[in-house]
Design a protein around this motif. Structure first.
Motif, PDB file in Angstrom:
ATOM      1  N   THR A 165      47.188  48.724  12.492  1.00 30.77           N
ATOM      2  CA  THR A 165      46.516  50.000  13.035  1.00 30.77           C
ATOM      3  C   THR A 165      45.504  50.363  11.912  1.00 30.77           C
ATOM      4  O   THR A 165      44.407  50.864  12.654  1.00 30.77           O
ATOM      5  CB  THR A 165      47.485  51.046  13.277  1.00 30.77           C
ATOM      6  N   HIS A 166      45.769  50.275  10.832  1.00 31.01           N
ATOM      7  CA  HIS A 166      44.793  50.891   9.892  1.00 31.01           C
ATOM      8  C   HIS A 166      43.408  50.426   9.699  1.00 31.01           C
ATOM      9  O   HIS A 166      42.424  50.579   9.106  1.00 31.01           O
ATOM     10  CB  HIS A 166      45.627  51.142   8.580  1.00 31.01           C
ATOM     11  N   VAL A 167      43.299  48.880  10.292  1.00 29.08           N
ATOM     12  CA  VAL A 167      42.088  48.253  10.215  1.00 29.08           C
ATOM     13  C   VAL A 167      41.591  47.974  11.677  1.00 29.08           C
ATOM     14  O   VAL A 167      40.987  46.947  12.112  1.00 29.08           O
ATOM     15  CB  VAL A 167      42.245  46.846   9.658  1.00 29.08           C
ATOM     16  N   ALA A 168      42.304  48.814  12.687  1.00 29.62           N
ATOM     17  CA  ALA A 168      41.715  48.914  14.121  1.00 29.62           C
ATOM     18  C   ALA A 168      40.279  48.945  14.275  1.00 29.62           C
ATOM     19  O   ALA A 168      39.674  47.999  15.022  1.00 29.62           O
ATOM     20  CB  ALA A 168      42.345  49.912  14.726  1.00 29.62           C
ATOM     21  N   ASN A 169      39.560  49.409  13.461  1.00 31.17           N
ATOM     22  CA  ASN A 169      37.990  49.485  13.501  1.00 31.17           C
ATOM     23  C   ASN A 169      37.319  48.276  13.490  1.00 31.17           C
ATOM     24  O   ASN A 169      36.446  48.056  14.048  1.00 31.17           O
ATOM     25  CB  ASN A 169      37.481  50.470  12.494  1.00 31.17           C
ATOM     26  N   GLU A 170      38.036  47.462  12.670  1.00 27.23           N
ATOM     27  CA  GLU A 170      37.307  46.139  12.449  1.00 27.23           C
ATOM     28  C   GLU A 170      37.856  45.094  13.840  1.00 27.23           C
ATOM     29  O   GLU A 170      37.052  43.970  13.734  1.00 27.23           O
ATOM     30  CB  GLU A 170      38.218  45.474  11.326  1.00 27.23           C
ATOM     31  N   ALA A 171      38.346  45.911  14.772  1.00 25.75           N
ATOM     32  CA  ALA A 171      38.608  45.109  15.970  1.00 25.75           C
ATOM     33  C   ALA A 171      37.946  45.720  17.059  1.00 25.75           C
ATOM     34  O   ALA A 171      38.180  45.517  18.316  1.00 25.75           O
ATOM     35  CB  ALA A 171      40.296  45.064  16.388  1.00 25.75           C
TER      36      ALA A 171
END
Length: 201
Positions: A165-171
């Motif tokens: 979730t904390h790297v969702a921006n990378e998705a």
């Protein structure tokens, strides 16, 4: 006992294990696996994990454990990260199953396509991103009235869901519409012995 961990540092599934080990203050040695160049497909690695995946936790020379959430449960057993209460323990598992079936296959796969394969035109992306938002909608509704996922305290359910979730921006997934999730992410980062995923603020 010093654990041996075979993992890929930017992987959410592997970061779960590192975070749990750090927060529990357990000694370990990390062995970085060059997954993108086929290291998990070698005969040597498949002797450790026939499934050819990371993370892998080597407990001793006779005992090896794979699957990130199974490793989390093993490490957390008998600690505050895994409740003793029968219902709360089942609720932790409920969210960990949710993470593996309804969350990780979407956010993690979209992130892998974009950040590791670097294929922004991949035909799978629209479905993976849509599924990511469905999972986040469920999480947002749950967290709207709670500080953590189970029992109002930090558990391995939070570790499991935090990882991707904390790297969702990378998705290419926008968290700005999820205030409860963003507040929860801050609470996770504020936990003692928190460690960031390498390369992520």
């Amino acid at each position: 006992m010093t654990y041996q961990v075979h993992g890929v540092s930017p992987s959410g599934n592997c970061h779960k294990v590192r975070l749990a080990l750090e927060q529990l203050g357990l000694p370990y040695v990390w062995h970085e696996v060059d997954m993108m160049n086929g290291a998990t497909r070698t005969e040597a690695f498949r002797k450790i994990n026939p499934n050819g995946k990371v993370p892998v936790l080597i407990i001793d020379e006779h005992t090896i454990l794979s699957e990130s959430n199974a490793i989390l449960c093993y490490l957390a057993d008998g600690t505050p990260l895994l409740p003793d209460d029968r219902l709360e323990r089942a609720q932790v598992l409920q969210w960990m199953f949710f993470e593996q079936y309804s969350h990780e296959p979407y956010i993690a796969v979209a992130r892998f396509i974009l950040q590791f394969l670097r294929q922004p035109d991949d035909a799978r992306l629209p479905d993976r991103i849509a599924g990511s938002y469905r999972a986040l909608d469920v999480m947002e509704q749950h967290l709207a009235t709670r500080r953590f996922f189970v029992g109002e305290r930090y558990t391995v359910a939070d570790i499991a869901l935090y990882a991707y979730t904390h790297v969702a921006n990378e998705a290419n997934v926008d968290l700005s519409r999820y205030p409860a999730i963003r507040a929860w992410l801050d609470r996770v980062r504020a936990q003692p012995r928190y460690v960031a995923m390498p390369g992520v603020e």
